[in-house]
Design a protein around this motif. Structure first.
Motif, short mmCIF file in Angstrom:
data_model
loop_
_atom_site.label_atom_id
_atom_site.label_comp_id
_atom_site.label_asym_id
_atom_site.label_seq_id
_atom_site.Cartn_x
_atom_site.Cartn_y
_atom_site.Cartn_z
N MET A 119 0.85 -1.18 0.00
CA MET A 119 0.00 0.00 0.00
C MET A 119 0.89 1.23 0.00
SD MET A 119 -2.71 1.24 2.83
CE MET A 119 -3.39 2.85 2.71
N VAL A 120 0.49 2.21 -0.76
CA VAL A 120 1.25 3.45 -0.84
C VAL A 120 0.48 4.56 -0.12
CG1 VAL A 120 2.18 5.21 -2.38
CG2 VAL A 120 2.34 2.80 -3.01
N ASP A 121 1.15 5.18 0.84
CA ASP A 121 0.61 6.36 1.51
C ASP A 121 1.08 7.56 0.71
OD1 ASP A 121 -0.06 8.52 3.09
OD2 ASP A 121 0.68 7.63 4.95
N ASN A 122 0.14 8.22 0.04
CA ASN A 122 0.49 9.33 -0.85
C ASN A 122 0.45 10.70 -0.17
OD1 ASN A 122 -2.23 9.82 -0.57
ND2 ASN A 122 -2.75 9.42 -2.70
N GLY A 123 0.21 10.71 1.13
CA GLY A 123 0.20 11.97 1.87
C GLY A 123 -1.14 12.68 1.90
N VAL A 124 -2.12 12.17 1.17
CA VAL A 124 -3.43 12.80 1.17
C VAL A 124 -4.55 11.78 1.48
CG1 VAL A 124 -2.80 14.76 -0.29
CG2 VAL A 124 -3.60 12.65 -1.35
N LEU A 125 -4.19 10.73 2.18
CA LEU A 125 -5.19 9.75 2.60
C LEU A 125 -6.02 10.32 3.74
CD1 LEU A 125 -2.94 6.54 2.76
CD2 LEU A 125 -4.53 7.20 0.94
N ARG A 126 -7.12 9.67 4.05
CA ARG A 126 -7.90 10.06 5.22
C ARG A 126 -7.03 9.92 6.46
NH1 ARG A 126 -11.25 6.88 2.03
NH2 ARG A 126 -13.14 7.89 1.31
N LEU A 127 -7.36 10.68 7.50
CA LEU A 127 -6.60 10.65 8.75
C LEU A 127 -6.47 9.21 9.25
CD1 LEU A 127 -5.23 12.22 11.05
CD2 LEU A 127 -7.47 12.38 12.14
N ASP A 128 -5.26 8.76 9.43
CA ASP A 128 -4.93 7.45 10.01
C ASP A 128 -5.30 6.26 9.11
OD1 ASP A 128 -3.58 6.32 12.18
OD2 ASP A 128 -5.44 5.82 13.22
N GLU A 129 -5.61 6.52 7.85
CA GLU A 129 -6.06 5.45 6.95
C GLU A 129 -4.99 4.40 6.69
OE1 GLU A 129 -8.64 4.81 2.91
OE2 GLU A 129 -7.56 6.69 3.13
N ALA A 130 -3.75 4.82 6.48
CA ALA A 130 -2.69 3.85 6.20
C ALA A 130 -2.54 2.87 7.36
CB ALA A 130 -1.37 4.56 5.92
#
Length: 149
Positions: A1-12
């Motif tokens: 999974m890639v955290d792109n910096g604009v996910l929902r809060l705490d989504e990753a």
């Protein structure tokens, strides 16, 4: 999974816990926030942003696949990229079944690189968010948080 910096809060973190702990999926989470945000810096056109995001996702996935292959030589080649594309993403982005106009390109449909090395698998591609995924998630024993967003 890639955290792109604009996910929902705490989504990753939530997705990592759900897939790794709850479902036993061997998931690697890559924090590529800085890369995504730097590539988007100064870009104003929404369509261009979506294409940059799609291309960057593929760049990150392919680089991570190469790292994993090198670290685990005996495990084989990583060939597939699994995406959670849903039908609304498709019908807004491309003509899929019949004539239609592009409403907006989604990063996971029209924003993908033409020369991707990974093959794409999208098991939810023809499902609608409101109608199909929650019952499907129930059958897969997924808990409500990821299925009711």
């Amino acid at each position: 999974m890639v955290d792109n910096g604009v996910l929902r809060l705490d989504e990753a973190r939530q997705v990592n816990v759900m897939l790794n702990k709850d479902l036993g999926v061997n998931l690697t989470v890559v924090d590529a926030s800085d890369l995504f945000l730097s590539r988007l810096d100064g870009v104003e056109d929404p369509e261009q942003k979506r294409k940059i995001i799609g291309n960057t996702f593929i760049n990150v996935f392919e680089a991570e696949a190469a790292k994993l292959e090198a670290a685990e030589v005996d495990k084989g080649k990583i060939e597939w990229l699994l995406q959670g594309t849903l039908y609304p993403d498709v019908i807004e982005s491309i003509s899929f079944k019949g004539p239609s106009a592009t409403i907006k390109t989604h990063h996971n449909v029209g924003g993908l690189l033409k020369d991707m090395k990974l093959k794409l698998i999208e098991p939810l591609r023809e499902l609608f968010k409101g109608a199909h995924p929650p019952p499907l998630a129930f059958c897969l024993y997924l808990t409500p948080p990821p299925t009711h967003r």
